[in-house]
Structure formats: C-alpha cells, structure tokens
Design an enzyme around this catalytic site. Structure first.
Site, PDB file in Angstrom:
ATOM      1  N   LYS A 115      10.200  23.708  64.959  1.00 38.48           N
ATOM      2  CA  LYS A 115      11.121  24.304  65.869  1.00 38.48           C
ATOM      3  C   LYS A 115      11.386  23.345  67.069  1.00 38.48           C
ATOM      4  CE  LYS A 115      11.900  28.505  65.335  1.00 38.48           C
ATOM      5  NZ  LYS A 115      11.177  29.572  65.066  1.00 38.48           N
ATOM      6  N   LYS A 147      10.297  20.059  53.437  1.00 34.50           N
ATOM      7  CA  LYS A 147       9.674  20.765  52.172  1.00 34.50           C
ATOM      8  C   LYS A 147       9.369  19.575  51.132  1.00 34.50           C
ATOM      9  CE  LYS A 147      12.900  24.679  52.157  1.00 34.50           C
ATOM     10  NZ  LYS A 147      14.085  25.246  51.970  1.00 34.50           N
ATOM     11  N   ALA A 207      50.707  29.349  51.965  1.00 35.33           N
ATOM     12  CA  ALA A 207      51.423  30.346  51.453  1.00 35.33           C
ATOM     13  C   ALA A 207      51.368  29.988  49.964  1.00 35.33           C
ATOM     14  CB  ALA A 207      52.998  29.679  51.736  1.00 35.33           C
ATOM     15  N   GLU A 208      51.022  28.729  49.412  1.00 36.67           N
ATOM     16  CA  GLU A 208      50.848  28.374  47.873  1.00 36.67           C
ATOM     17  C   GLU A 208      49.511  29.411  47.437  1.00 36.67           C
ATOM     18  OE1 GLU A 208      52.112  23.950  46.895  1.00 36.67           O
ATOM     19  OE2 GLU A 208      50.995  24.190  48.690  1.00 36.67           O
ATOM     20  N   TYR A 209      48.613  29.442  48.273  1.00 35.97           N
ATOM     21  CA  TYR A 209      47.244  30.190  48.183  1.00 35.97           C
ATOM     22  C   TYR A 209      47.811  31.658  47.711  1.00 35.97           C
ATOM     23  CZ  TYR A 209      42.549  32.050  48.310  1.00 35.97           C
ATOM     24  OH  TYR A 209      41.538  32.463  47.959  1.00 35.97           O
ATOM     25  N   CYS A 229      36.685  34.243  98.497  1.00 35.36           N
ATOM     26  CA  CYS A 229      36.514  34.215  99.981  1.00 35.36           C
ATOM     27  C   CYS A 229      38.124  34.057 100.544  1.00 35.36           C
ATOM     28  CB  CYS A 229      35.899  33.167 100.258  1.00 35.36           C
ATOM     29  SG  CYS A 229      36.023  32.482 101.952  1.00 35.36           S
ATOM     30  N   LYS A 253      17.362  23.839  60.328  1.00 37.58           N
ATOM     31  CA  LYS A 253      16.831  25.236  60.061  1.00 37.58           C
ATOM     32  C   LYS A 253      17.928  26.057  60.774  1.00 37.58           C
ATOM     33  CE  LYS A 253      13.014  28.344  60.735  1.00 37.58           C
ATOM     34  NZ  LYS A 253      13.938  29.448  61.101  1.00 37.58           N
ATOM     35  N   SER A 284       8.455  33.659  54.213  1.00 34.57           N
ATOM     36  CA  SER A 284       8.834  32.987  55.416  1.00 34.57           C
ATOM     37  C   SER A 284       8.145  31.529  55.619  1.00 34.57           C
ATOM     38  CB  SER A 284       8.777  33.904  56.611  1.00 34.57           C
ATOM     39  OG  SER A 284       7.373  34.242  56.740  1.00 34.57           O
ATOM     40  N   GLU A 326      21.205  31.135  54.005  1.00 34.73           N
ATOM     41  CA  GLU A 326      21.401  31.881  55.177  1.00 34.73           C
ATOM     42  C   GLU A 326      22.613  32.141  55.633  1.00 34.73           C
ATOM     43  OE1 GLU A 326      18.099  31.543  56.530  1.00 34.73           O
ATOM     44  OE2 GLU A 326      18.399  32.075  58.659  1.00 34.73           O
TER      45      GLU A 326
HETATM   46  C1  9MJ Z   1      16.456  27.984  57.053  1.00 33.58           C
HETATM   47  N1  9MJ Z   1      16.621  28.882  57.774  1.00 33.58           N
HETATM   48  O1  9MJ Z   1      17.454  27.026  57.370  1.00 33.58           O
HETATM   49  C2  9MJ Z   1      14.095  27.775  54.609  1.00 33.58           C
HETATM   50  N2  9MJ Z   1      15.657  27.530  55.833  1.00 33.58           N
HETATM   51  O2  9MJ Z   1      12.891  27.726  52.737  1.00 33.58           O
HETATM   52  C3  9MJ Z   1      15.748  26.385  55.216  1.00 33.58           C
HETATM   53  N3  9MJ Z   1      14.650  28.573  55.447  1.00 33.58           N
HETATM   54  C4  9MJ Z   1      13.207  28.428  53.614  1.00 33.58           C
HETATM   55  N4  9MJ Z   1      14.754  26.656  54.216  1.00 33.58           N
HETATM   56  C5  9MJ Z   1      11.939  28.682  52.336  1.00 33.58           C
HETATM   57  N5  9MJ Z   1      16.365  25.559  55.435  1.00 33.58           N
HETATM   58  C6  9MJ Z   1      11.774  29.835  52.961  1.00 33.58           C
HETATM   59  C7  9MJ Z   1      12.912  29.536  53.639  1.00 33.58           C
END
Ligand code: 9MJ
Length: 672
Positions: A314, A290, A34-36, A426, A115, A82, A173
């Site tokens: 993966k 990374k 409500a305040e929002y 049944c 990921k 990618s 993402e």
């Molecule tokens: C995903 N899909 O969670 C990258 N990604 O970094 C993360 N994708 C990405 N990093 C460089 N956590 C290219 C894609």
C-alpha cells in the site's frame, strides 16, 4: 431469409461489441458516434421485429431492465479472498522471503499490478456470454448486480473469441475514472445533491443502485485482474499469461501490469507506479504482487482467508483523521475569503498537514464541519489538503460552529458576501495588503491608469520593499526610491516617474475602472462615468440611482455600494485625488443627486401651465418614473385642478402631494 436475419443480428452484435471495445477499453475509436448509433439502431429494429432472437447479452440490452426492489444474494463458488497488506519495504522483503522459503527458490518472477481503489467484482461468462455480475460481499456471498454491470461499457457482453470457455468467472475491480468523478460531482452540485467524497465512494454508490439507469448514467469503468472458477478451458501456466488472455478477449486490463524479478523488482515497480500515481486516470492505493507461476502459487497456498503467494503493497494513506482546532479565514489576491481549518498535525501520505481548505461558508455548512470535530483530511498531489468529511460519532458536545468574520483579518475592512455568490470578499480592495499587488497591477494596467513600464514584477518588488502600499503611494515615489530596485537604472526610473506623472491626467471612466470594483469592467465603468458625470455623484449614488445606469443590475449596484461604503477605499480615492489625479468632468447623461431620481409620480387633474405630457417628460428627464395609478409605491402625486379619486387615495395612503409650482421648484433645484 430467417438465417440471413440471424446472421445480420450476430454480425451487428459483434461489430457493436468491437467498437465498444475500441472506444471504452483501448480508447481508440474507429468509427464516429453517428456510425455507431446507426449500427445500434439497425440491431434494435431487427430485435424488435424478431423478439425471439433477443438475448440478454445483446449490446442493446446494456440499459434496460426495470428497477429492482432489492439485490439477490450470490454465493461465490470459489471464495473471493482479500489480500494481506504490506506498508514498508521490510514487510515486502519478509513476504518475498516467505515465498522463497515455501518453494525453495530465489529470484521469483512476480506478476505486478496497480491496486485499484474500487470494488471487487466477479463476472461470469457462459459460452462467452456475460450472464452475471456480483459484488464481493464478504468474500463468500455477494450481491447480484448483473443489470448494473451490463451498463458498464468497458465490460464486454460477449468475449471476443470463437472458442470461449464453457464457463469462466473473471474478477476485477469496478471503479470510476477521476475525470468522470469530477464531472459527476459537478452534476450533483448543480442538482443540489450531496457530492461524493472520492471516486471509490462514487463507484460504490453507483454500482449499488437498484435502478440500472442511474448506474448507466454514472459512467463506471472496470479492470480485470484474475480468474476464479473456470470450466472448459485450459488455464495458462502463469498469472501474467492469464491476464494477457483476458485482454485478448477484450476485457480491460491495466496497461501497467508487468512481470518483475525478486524483491528488487518489486520495490522498483512500487516506486515507478508511485511516481505516476497522480497522472493515472484512476485512483490506486498501492500495487499488488503475485507469484507469476500458478503451480508455484498452488504450492505456496493460503493462510486463513488470504493467499500467501500475493500481497498488496500500500501507498502511505492519503487520508487521515485529525482534530479541527480552529477555523479562520485567509484573504486571497482578489479579496476572496477562504475559511481554513487549523488542524492538529497529522501525517497524510508522508506529509505533515496542519491546515486544510474549507473552500467557502456553504461548503462548511454542507459538510457540517465544526471546531472541535474529528475530520477526515485528504491530500492529493501538491494541492492544498481538504477536509473530506466529519466523524460525527466523535463530535464533542462543545463543538462550535464557524461564524464568518465581519472584518478582514488582514486590513479590517468589511467582509461581504454578495447575493448569488458563494465567496465572501474583503471590501478593502484598494487598501487591503493581501490584495495590494493585484490592486496595483490592475490600477496601473493599460486600460486603467495606463502607467507605462509598471508591470507585475516591478509592483511585486515595490510592495515587498514596502515602497507602495496602495495606489496613491505611486504618486509620492521619487527617483531615490526607485533606483534601489532590481533592474532599475536611473534612466528607467526616470521614465517610470514620467509615466506615473502622465497618468494623473485621465478620464473618469478609466479612473472608475482602475479602482478594481468587483463586477465593474471597462464598459460598466464607461457607463457609470457617462451617467454620473462626476465621481462625487457616483460615490453618493444609492441603489435606485445605480440601477438607472444602462446594464447595471442588482449585483453590480451592490458591488459598487459595498466598495464605496468601505471607508478605507474612500480614503485611498481621496488620497489619489489629493495626489493630483484628475479628469475633465463630463456633462452627465442624467441629472444626479436629484430628489426626483427613481421617485414614482402619479399626475392627476389639470395643471396650470404644463400639459400632462410635458410634466411627464420633465419628470422622466430628471430620473423619475410616472405611473397611472396611486399605490403604496407612489412617492408623489402631482395634482392640478379638478383632481379626483387619485387625490383622495393619495391622502388616504399619506403620500406626498405637490402642485406644479412645487414641481418646478424641485426640478429647478437640481440645476443649481
Ligand atoms: C486490486 N484491487 O487492484 C487483486 N487487486 O487478487 C488486484 N486485487 C486481488 N489484484 C487476488 N490487482 C485478490 C485480490
């Protein structure tokens, strides 16, 4: 004055952005809805009064714009690359070795992240204001989805900093949280729309809507994980510092990001995230590694279209494609019939799957699953695998449709699907081995036959030892049968036998309830007992009779009819009575078995002894209905002297015509 308004508008925007962040990003709101709303409305009013002060990145502009006819194309200045994938520890070790070799170092620091299984998105902020949002597309050219991106509450419209970069491209993402996905599919189902196969498809379908209002209603989420092109800002030296910076600007960054050392750190992180995968509020399909030091990243460089300094590790696929060899049905404890696909064995997420639930008949039709089809199968956690979709392009010409069997595969009783229900069942409730334990437990329960001491555990043992197959068997048990059971000393066995014996004397209402007829709860059982007065009348009742009982509608009536139509159930009822289960017949509320019950009468002319009201009262007492005009629905026309057009109409329609004497005969018969 004008400056005051400008200031107030700026202040309100900042406050709304902040509370948005508290609510959608860190999940710890500071103010009430409500305040929002109050702050929001104040800003809206000021912007309406001063349209020149309105800017596209105002919190009021999240949902607005009209539907587009198509998305414009956007070129990514820095391509959205990618990642290469690793599926095994060996591949991760090889990745780490390549990295070490490239920079001639060991024990590398890696930034590690979940990921996310969503859609890669690029956001551009100019002077801290969100100016555009684009999909990844082919990595070089994507689609301009700015209006839709603005509807995502977790994405700040303005970066929370007084000194933003002049221009920065933030990558991450867009995804749908599992909870929102479930809710969305419930809504889709209710609106008879196609359900989404998984949160990723739902997120993609929702983001690629030309009408941003639809996107807004879908509740998408976002996680940032990188920076693309950037001007007017000193980039930190490490990836992990960069994501931290994004978080301080109130961009959502996953709590699970971390920095680890060397290949051992990578594999340990993989395990840790893998273990929490099911509990995470969003779907992930692996983890990303990374090299943390951006200078090292630059040194390692790229190959083809992917960085050499990063890799996605993966999880084993949770979905796989396989063949439907057959479809048969399983019978649940309550008699629910569930179609099950028998599959060619396939590995799904490291587990061999040979069966998948198809839920119910409608679901099979909706997904159009046929025997012989190739299907995508999904396994989530410990739940039974399910068929997600059919690969139509691989359907063989002789693929066969599923036909619901008419007989229970376990007991041979009829399978019926009641009106308005999705589940087929049944009907052999009392007899069916699949339903035995449940049926016995209900039969013995306190409000049913009230067999003291006969609980779930004991029933389980008795059924497993084949001592009892259906309720009537309880009355044949002897001491010797019982003392062999676990935790059943002679004394307790004796007590149980006494309780069983005692339960023989019951009431009709309890007995009806104990039968476990679907939709017949305690109250309905009482109503039925009061109305019919004896079991035989209930068993013989037709739909019209049943509908006369208070609160019994079509669904309940049908369930009762189906139950007694099943000979197996009748047998058990007979056996129970033969075993000595009895009750005192009550006087029925209504006379049953009457030829008149539910029949529709019209009275015309003057009757010899009865007034019309008296005749009507007698008919109604016998369960007949009296109406004013003759139609096809009329069963009898009761005629007296000087009957007029109603009589001729009845003759035209071929309706039975009776006089007072016949009526009294009919009424007399039922008191026999
Ligand atoms: C995903 N899909 O969670 C990258 N990604 O970094 C993360 N994708 C990405 N990093 C460089 N956590 C290219 C894609």
């Amino acid at each position: 004055m004008f400056a005051d308004i400008q200031n107030r508008i700026a202040e309100l925007r900042q406050q709304l952005e902040y509370h948005n962040y508290r609510y959608y990003v860190v999940d710890t709101p500071e103010i009430s809805d409500a305040e929002y709303d109050q702050l929001f409305r104040e800003l809206q009013a000021l912007e309406q009064a001063h349209p020149d002060l309105l800017i596209p990145s105002s919190p009021t502009q999240r949902v607005g714009g009209a539907a587009l006819s198509e998305f414009a194309q956007v070129s990514h200045i820095t391509p959205m690359l990618s990642l290469n994938n690793a599926f095994s520890d060996a591949e991760v070790q090889a990745f780490d070795k390549r990295v070490c070799d490239a920079i001639d170092l060991v024990d590398i620091n890696y930034a590690v992240e979940p990921k996310f299984d969503g859609l890669a998105i690029s956001l551009v902020y100019e002077q801290g204001q969100l100016v555009s949002g684009a999909t990844r597309g082919d990595g070089y050219v994507g689609e301009d989805v700015t209006a839709n991106i603005r509807t995502i509450r977790a994405i700040p419209m303005t970066l929370a900093t007084a000194t933003p970069p002049s221009r920065i491209e933030i990558r991450g993402e867009v995804l749908m949280l599992k909870a929102d996905f479930i809710k969305l599919n419930q809504v889709q189902l209710k609106n008879q729309l196609k359900e989404f196969a998984n949160p990723r498809n739902a997120a993609a379908g929702s983001l690629r809507q030309l009408d941003p209002r639809i996107t807004a209603a879908r509740g998408l989420h976002f996680f940032a994980y990188g920076v693309g092109q950037c001007e007017g800002w000193d980039m930190p030296s490490h990836h992990s510092q960069m994501t931290q910076q994004l978080a301080t600007w109130h961009l959502p960054v996953a709590r699970q990001v971390a920095v680890v050392v060397g290949v051992a750190g990578l594999l340990d992180y993989y395990q840790r995230i893998g273990n929490m995968r099911e509990q995470l509020p969003f779907d992930i399909d692996g983890v990303v590694y990374k090299v943390d030091d951006l200078a090292q990243q630059a040194q390692i460089g790229y190959i083809a279209r992917a960085p050499k300094f990063a890799i996605a590790h993966k999880f084993p696929a949770q979905e796989a494609t396989t063949l439907v060899l057959d479809i048969d049905v399983q019978v649940g404890r309550t008699g629910a019939i569930t179609p099950v696909a028998r599959l060619a064995p396939v590995l799904v997420g490291g587990v061999t799957v040979t069966n998948a639930t198809l839920h119910n008949e409608d679901e099979i039709l909706r997904k159009d699953i046929r025997i012989g089809d190739s299907v995508n199968v999904r396994r989530a956690g410990d739940v039974i695998p399910e068929v997600v979709s059919v690969v139509l392009s691989r359907r063989p010409v002789d693929a066969r449709r599923f036909v619901m069997p008419t007989r229970c595969p376990v007991c041979g009783s009829h399978i019926v699907r009641l009106e308005n229900e999705t589940i087929a069942r049944c009907t052999g409730g009392l007899y069916c081995p699949a339903q035995r334990k449940q049926a016995l437990w209900h039969f013995a329960s306190r409000r049913a036959m009230d067999i003291d001491g006969l609980g779930e555990k004991l029933i389980e043992q008795m059924v497993d030892a084949d001592l009892v197959q259906h309720p009537a068997d309880l009355y044949r048990l002897g001491l010797l049968n019982l003392v062999g059971l676990e935790r059943m000393a002679e004394k307790s066995a004796q007590n149980l036998l006494v309780a069983i014996e005692k339960s023989k004397h019951t009431t009709l209402a309890r007995f009806i309830y104990a039968l476990g007829i679907r939709h017949v709860g305690e109250q309905t059982a009482k109503d039925l007992a009061r109305y019919f007065g004896n079991l035989d009348s209930l068993i013989k009742a037709d739909e019209l009779n049943l509908l006369q009982v208070p609160d019994v509608g079509g669904v309940v009536a049908n369930a009762i009819l189906q139950f007694f139509a099943e000979p197996h159930n009748r047998t058990v009822v007979d056996l129970l009575c033969a075993a000595g289960v009895h009750w005192d017949d009550a006087m029925p509320d209504n006379v049953v078995n009457s030829a008149l019950l539910g029949k529709v009468f019209v009275i015309t002319g003057t009757l010899p002894t009865l007034s019309r009201d008296e005749a009507k009262a007698k008919l109604e007492a016998a369960g007949a209905k009296v109406t004013g005009s003759v139609s096809k629905k009329t069963d009898y026309v009761l005629v007296g002297a000087d009957a007029g057009s109603k009589l001729s109409k009845a003759q035209d329609l071929g309706i039975a015509i009776i006089d007072e004497v016949s009526l009294l005969n009919l009424l007399g018969q039922q008191h026999d």
